[in-house]
Scaffold this motif. Structure first.
Motif, PDB file in Angstrom:
ATOM      1  N   PHE A   1      38.815  33.699  44.109  1.00 33.19           N
ATOM      2  CA  PHE A   1      40.464  33.083  44.011  1.00 33.19           C
ATOM      3  C   PHE A   1      39.623  31.492  43.152  1.00 33.19           C
ATOM      4  CE2 PHE A   1      44.275  30.627  44.379  1.00 33.19           C
ATOM      5  CZ  PHE A   1      45.154  31.925  43.436  1.00 33.19           C
ATOM      6  N   ALA A   2      39.319  30.819  44.119  1.00 30.32           N
ATOM      7  CA  ALA A   2      38.651  29.597  44.232  1.00 30.32           C
ATOM      8  C   ALA A   2      38.482  28.672  42.956  1.00 30.32           C
ATOM      9  CB  ALA A   2      38.605  28.663  44.444  1.00 30.32           C
ATOM     10  N   ASN A   3      37.542  29.850  42.039  1.00 29.00           N
ATOM     11  CA  ASN A   3      37.072  30.132  40.986  1.00 29.00           C
ATOM     12  C   ASN A   3      37.735  30.710  39.495  1.00 29.00           C
ATOM     13  OD1 ASN A   3      33.737  29.821  40.542  1.00 29.00           O
ATOM     14  ND2 ASN A   3      33.492  31.611  41.950  1.00 29.00           N
ATOM     15  N   LEU A   4      38.694  31.329  39.639  1.00 29.77           N
ATOM     16  CA  LEU A   4      39.231  31.892  38.616  1.00 29.77           C
ATOM     17  C   LEU A   4      40.756  30.816  38.751  1.00 29.77           C
ATOM     18  CD1 LEU A   4      39.601  35.470  39.577  1.00 29.77           C
ATOM     19  CD2 LEU A   4      37.816  34.252  37.323  1.00 29.77           C
ATOM     20  N   ALA A   5      41.155  29.665  39.869  1.00 30.71           N
ATOM     21  CA  ALA A   5      42.227  28.941  39.745  1.00 30.71           C
ATOM     22  C   ALA A   5      41.918  28.199  38.648  1.00 30.71           C
ATOM     23  CB  ALA A   5      42.383  28.455  41.069  1.00 30.71           C
ATOM     24  N   LEU A   6      40.708  26.911  39.534  1.00 30.18           N
ATOM     25  CA  LEU A   6      39.337  26.106  38.646  1.00 30.18           C
ATOM     26  C   LEU A   6      39.422  26.311  37.581  1.00 30.18           C
ATOM     27  CD1 LEU A   6      38.936  23.130  39.099  1.00 30.18           C
ATOM     28  CD2 LEU A   6      36.431  24.590  40.364  1.00 30.18           C
TER      29      LEU A   6
END
Length: 149
Positions: free
Chosen positions: A2-7
């Motif tokens: 999720f952090a990958n996609l959000a960033l």
């Protein structure tokens, strides 16, 4: 993940906005100086315009690459800022040398940067082609007027 996609979503949105703003800025300068462009008077004028646009595009892409580099450095995906900037440049331009590799938890973010860079370079290429086509059209119009007189 999720952090990958959000960033990645944030960075793609930010770089697309920067790119749009940069291209609009270049257009603004070109339109405000259009009355001074006399392509028929010298071959240097169109070359100067093209050089201005190319350097402007390099500046826009540099800002985008530096932002990605700062993001890689800030999340700790690479050890130092120079490596982050190098990795970002190689990734954004889709060269992908492979000498710097991200840890598994940030690979998706790096891959999305490559896709983003590819799209933004395509957009820049279309813009440059549009400018050069317009310059040729202005030159052609002037020649037609001269031959008619």
């Amino acid at each position: 993940m999720f952090a990958n996609l959000a960033l990645a979503t944030f960075m793609v949105s930010l770089t697309a906005a920067i790119h749009l703003g940069g291209l609009l800025g270049l257009l603004w300068v070109l339109r405000n100086r259009a009355h001074r462009i006399r392509a028929h008077e010298s071959h240097l004028v169109p070359l100067g315009v093209i050089l201005f646009v190319v350097l402007g595009l390099v500046a826009i892409h540099s800002v985008e690459i530096w932002l990605y580099g700062a993001a890689f450095w800030a999340i700790g995906a690479v050890g130092d800022f120079e490596t982050a900037l190098y990795f970002s440049t190689v990734t954004f331009t889709t060269l992908g040398y492979g000498d710097v590799v991200l840890a598994g938890n940030w690979r998706l973010f790096g891959a999305i940067e490559a896709g983003n860079g590819l799209i933004l370079f395509g957009w820049s290429t279309a813009f440059l082609l549009s400018v050069t086509s317009r310059l040729r059209l202005l030159e052609h119009d002037w020649l037609e007027k001269t031959n008619a007189d």
